[in-house]
Structure formats: C-alpha cells, structure tokens
Write an enzyme that holds these catalytic residues in place. Structure first.
Site, PDB file in Angstrom:
ATOM      1  N   LYS A  45      -6.259  -4.334  -6.661  1.00 47.79           N
ATOM      2  CA  LYS A  45      -5.388  -4.540  -4.441  1.00 47.79           C
ATOM      3  C   LYS A  45      -6.303  -5.624  -4.244  1.00 47.79           C
ATOM      4  O   LYS A  45      -6.317  -5.741  -2.781  1.00 47.79           O
ATOM      5  CB  LYS A  45      -5.385  -4.176  -3.542  1.00 47.79           C
ATOM      6  CG  LYS A  45      -4.107  -2.898  -4.650  1.00 47.79           C
ATOM      7  CD  LYS A  45      -2.727  -2.731  -4.505  1.00 47.79           C
ATOM      8  CE  LYS A  45      -2.302  -2.320  -5.366  1.00 47.79           C
ATOM      9  NZ  LYS A  45      -0.978  -2.667  -6.138  1.00 47.79           N
ATOM     10  N   HIS A 100     -10.288  -4.955 -14.154  1.00 48.35           N
ATOM     11  CA  HIS A 100     -10.495  -3.786 -12.740  1.00 48.35           C
ATOM     12  C   HIS A 100     -11.902  -2.918 -12.982  1.00 48.35           C
ATOM     13  O   HIS A 100     -12.086  -2.369 -12.601  1.00 48.35           O
ATOM     14  CB  HIS A 100      -9.722  -3.096 -12.590  1.00 48.35           C
ATOM     15  CG  HIS A 100      -8.170  -3.002 -11.899  1.00 48.35           C
ATOM     16  ND1 HIS A 100      -7.930  -4.870 -11.061  1.00 48.35           N
ATOM     17  CD2 HIS A 100      -7.124  -2.556 -11.936  1.00 48.35           C
ATOM     18  CE1 HIS A 100      -6.925  -4.837 -10.795  1.00 48.35           C
ATOM     19  NE2 HIS A 100      -6.075  -3.185 -11.887  1.00 48.35           N
ATOM     20  N   SER A 130      -3.550  -1.416   1.522  1.00 48.49           N
ATOM     21  CA  SER A 130      -3.114  -1.899   0.400  1.00 48.49           C
ATOM     22  C   SER A 130      -2.810  -0.463  -1.151  1.00 48.49           C
ATOM     23  O   SER A 130      -1.770  -0.589  -1.709  1.00 48.49           O
ATOM     24  CB  SER A 130      -3.174  -2.851   0.040  1.00 48.49           C
ATOM     25  OG  SER A 130      -2.481  -3.551  -1.525  1.00 48.49           O
TER      26      SER A 130
HETATM   27  S1  PPS Z   1      -3.536  -4.738  -8.644  1.00 43.44           S
HETATM   28  O1  PPS Z   1      -1.993  -3.383  -8.213  1.00 43.44           O
HETATM   29  O2  PPS Z   1      -4.624  -4.004  -8.474  1.00 43.44           O
HETATM   30  O3  PPS Z   1      -2.876  -5.175  -9.397  1.00 43.44           O
HETATM   31  O4  PPS Z   1      -2.677  -5.352  -7.016  1.00 43.44           O
HETATM   32  P1  PPS Z   1      -3.803  -6.711  -6.939  1.00 43.44           P
HETATM   33  O5  PPS Z   1      -2.457  -7.883  -7.484  1.00 43.44           O
HETATM   34  O6  PPS Z   1      -5.012  -6.417  -7.030  1.00 43.44           O
HETATM   35  O7  PPS Z   1      -2.772  -6.188  -5.074  1.00 43.44           O
HETATM   36  C1  PPS Z   1      -1.739  -6.613  -4.959  1.00 43.44           C
HETATM   37  C2  PPS Z   1      -1.668  -7.125  -2.901  1.00 43.44           C
HETATM   38  O8  PPS Z   1      -1.983  -8.493  -3.543  1.00 43.44           O
HETATM   39  C3  PPS Z   1      -0.987  -9.218  -2.457  1.00 43.44           C
HETATM   40  N1  PPS Z   1      -0.340 -10.395  -2.941  1.00 43.44           N
HETATM   41  C4  PPS Z   1      -0.339 -11.547  -2.315  1.00 43.44           C
HETATM   42  N2  PPS Z   1      -0.532 -11.809  -1.134  1.00 43.44           N
HETATM   43  C5  PPS Z   1      -0.534 -12.542  -0.459  1.00 43.44           C
HETATM   44  N3  PPS Z   1      -0.202 -14.011  -1.069  1.00 43.44           N
HETATM   45  C6  PPS Z   1       0.621 -13.123  -2.306  1.00 43.44           C
HETATM   46  N4  PPS Z   1       1.468 -14.920  -2.878  1.00 43.44           N
HETATM   47  C7  PPS Z   1       0.441 -12.555  -3.410  1.00 43.44           C
HETATM   48  N5  PPS Z   1       0.595 -11.766  -4.667  1.00 43.44           N
HETATM   49  C8  PPS Z   1       0.584 -10.729  -4.330  1.00 43.44           C
HETATM   50  C9  PPS Z   1       0.281  -7.936  -2.444  1.00 43.44           C
HETATM   51  O9  PPS Z   1       1.037  -8.167  -1.227  1.00 43.44           O
HETATM   52  C10 PPS Z   1      -0.379  -6.588  -2.595  1.00 43.44           C
HETATM   53  O10 PPS Z   1      -1.165  -6.435  -0.789  1.00 43.44           O
HETATM   54  P2  PPS Z   1      -0.912  -5.678   0.311  1.00 43.44           P
HETATM   55  O11 PPS Z   1      -1.572  -5.829   1.597  1.00 43.44           O
HETATM   56  O12 PPS Z   1      -0.174  -4.404  -0.355  1.00 43.44           O
HETATM   57  O13 PPS Z   1       0.749  -6.476   0.593  1.00 43.44           O
END
Ligand code: PPS
Length: 315
Positions: A45, A100, A130
C-alpha cells in the site's frame, strides 16, 4: 491455487497463502538477479502499482501499449508469489520485478548484484488506512476487525508482510550495500509526478523526450490507472477480491488518514512512530502542504503540537 484461508509463515513473517507457498518464498530469497533487472520494493500500500506503471512506461519510452494490455503482475511479477517463475520463463527483454519482502530476506540474493532497486515509501498513517480498506476487499487477507484492532496489529507488525517500521528501516539503512538504489516516496510522486518520472528515467538510464514524458504522466495518473483494468485489479474474480466492498484504486491521496484516525489513535500512533523511528533520519509528508494551517499560528495556539506539526510540515 485458492488457499484463501491459509497463512504462510516465513522467517517469523506471515504472508497470504493464496499467493505464497514455502517454496515460492524460498525461491525469492534465493533469487538469481541479473544486472539488467529492475526491482521495485515496497511495503504493501505504499505505491507499488503506481511505480510498476511508471517503470513500465519509462522502459517503453512512454508507449502505453504494454501497460494497457498486460496485467501488472505479469509484467512486474512479485518475486515471492508462486507464479513468478512461470512468468519469468515466458518473459523477454529486461525484467521488472516487484517485492514486498523485507531487506534481510533478500540481502543474500542481492549481494554482488548490479540490479537496480527502487524503494517506494509512503507515510505509514496513509499506508495503514489503505491497507485496512484493502483487507475488507481481499478475501485472501485476514478479517481486519475494527480500525483500532487493525491499527494495533499494524503498529505491532503482526499484519501480513510484517512491520512497516522494520521494512522501511531495513531497506533504507542498508541502501549502501545495494549497488544501484533509488529511494522515492509516494508523496513525492503525488506532489510532483513530472520530477518523479524524471528521477526514475534518470535512474534507469532511459531518457525521455518531452512527448514521452507527457505520455508517461498521462498513463500513470490516478484517473487513467483507475480505468485501466490491467492495474485496477478488476480482472481478479469476485471470489478473490470482493469488488462490492471497495476499489483497489481507492482515493490516491496524501493525508486521507485524518478521515479515519481518531485523536486517540493519532496520539498512540505518534508515540510508537517517535520511538520506532528514533534511529532513522527518514521524514514523511503527512498532509498535502497546502492544507496545513500556517505553522506560526498553530505553534502560537498549541505549543504541545509543535513537534507533530514540524514533523508533518518539513518531513
Ligand atoms: S499493493 O496491494 O501493495 O500492491 O498496493 P499499492 O499499489 O502499493 O498501493 C495502493 C495505493 O496506491 C494508490 N495509487 C495511486 N495513488 C495516486 N496516484 C496513482 N496513480 C496511484 N496508483 C495507485 C491506491 O489508490 C492505493 O491507495 P489508497 O490510499 O488506498 O487510495
């Protein structure tokens, strides 16, 4: 491979058995890196999918074709997930890998390697929120319980993938042992996507002309990624991710934690954070800077909050 209720434990850290086996975790910790590999490292996340998209686009000079036709897990597989060897067998060209895993589990495999490592960190209050929401959707993760219960497990490091503190400190304090290492934060990406893409392209030695940079930024914006089924996880069947419970691309904001944390939870979190990060110089952005009231007036009105504000404002 369903194993939705199975938990794998590897070196005292728990992992969802739906995606991990003892064998897959062993494979990752003994992985043979190639010098041309790019490894994206994150605590869950923290911006994993976003960086997978950026690296994919930068590596293809901003051409969105691959990002729009191949799921992220097929073009940037997680080393520790069971399907990784098959994906790599079928792949061609330079490899983009994701993990991870904490530093200590990959350190032997990375020793002597010239693979490029990109570590993405995110402020842990937003990570916790998240992650909590993702637990409600992902049927391969344990029941999250209340946010208080989840936060307590997060702070103790008993959630899947272990402690955020150990993860971020383990990788960053050992950066000097890694030949090519880029540290970047979710907040930097959010506040200045152009500069972040440029940092990644410079690090990967994949220079982009203006048009390619613009195309990369367009494809990895929150809105584009929310609509791209190759990264928004809507391809995953309902039995595995319950899409009625929320969206993977949820809010994509800095500072959303304020909408979930109670004042008491914030105080508990800050106390644990201060103690666990005392030996680290890492700083985080906790709120969108524009949303901060002027530092002077906050300091004047409540001197007890000064430390917290300084941490949030200048971190
Ligand atoms: S995972 O399951 O570990 O692979 O998740 P991860 O991709 O690390 O994190 C998911 C969060 O990243 C946000 N996200 C983004 N935020 C802004 N811009 C872009 N382009 C973007 N892409 C992914 C996603 O919305 C999750 O955060 P939250 O706070 O839940 O919205």
């Amino acid at each position: 491979m369903a194993r939705l209720d199975v938990t794998e434990t590897f070196h005292d850290i728990t992992f969802p058995g739906h995606l991990h086996t003892e064998e897959s975790l062993h494979y990752a910790s003994h992985f043979k890196f190639q010098d041309t590999d790019t490894l994206i490292v994150t605590y869950p996340k923290s911006g994993t999918t976003w960086m997978q998209e950026i690296v994919t686009l930068v590596s293809s000079s901003g051409d969105p074709e691959r990002a729009q036709t191949q799921p992220n897990w097929a073009r940037a597989p997680w080393l520790e997930q069971y399907y990784c060897p098959d994906v790599l067998k079928a792949s061609q060209g330079r490899r983009i890998l994701t993990t991870h895993l904490p530093y200590q589990l990959l350190a032997p495999a990375l020793t002597g390697s010239k693979a490029k490592v990109i570590y993405v960190a995110r402020n842990p209050k937003d990570v916790a929120v998240s992650y909590y929401h993702f637990h409600k959707m992902a049927r391969f993760l344990p029941e999250a319980g209340t946010f208080s219960e989840f936060l307590s497990a997060f702070l103790k490091g008993t959630v899947h993938y272990g402690s955020w503190f150990d993860h971020v400190k383990g990788w960053t304090s050992n950066a000097r042992n890694i030949h090519h290492f880029l540290y970047i934060t979710y907040e930097e990406m959010s506040l200045d996507l152009r500069a972040s893409v440029e940092r990644v392209s410079g690090f990967l030695q994949c220079p982009l002309v203006e048009e390619e940079l613009t195309s990369t930024m367009k494809s990895c914006s929150f809105n584009s990624m929310s609509e791209n089924s190759m990264v928004n996880y809507t391809l995953v069947p309902q039995e595995i991710i319950d899409h009625t419970k929320g969206k993977f691309m949820r809010k994509g904001k800095i500072g959303d934690w304020v909408n979930t944390f109670s004042e008491e939870q914030r105080c508990i979190f800050d106390a644990v954070y201060t103690s666990r990060m005392a030996d680290s110089s890492l700083k985080f952005v906790w709120c969108v800077p524009e949303q901060e009231p002027p530092l002077k007036s906050r300091r004047d009105t409540d001197p007890h909050q000064t430390h917290h504000i300084l941490e949030r404002t200048f971190a």
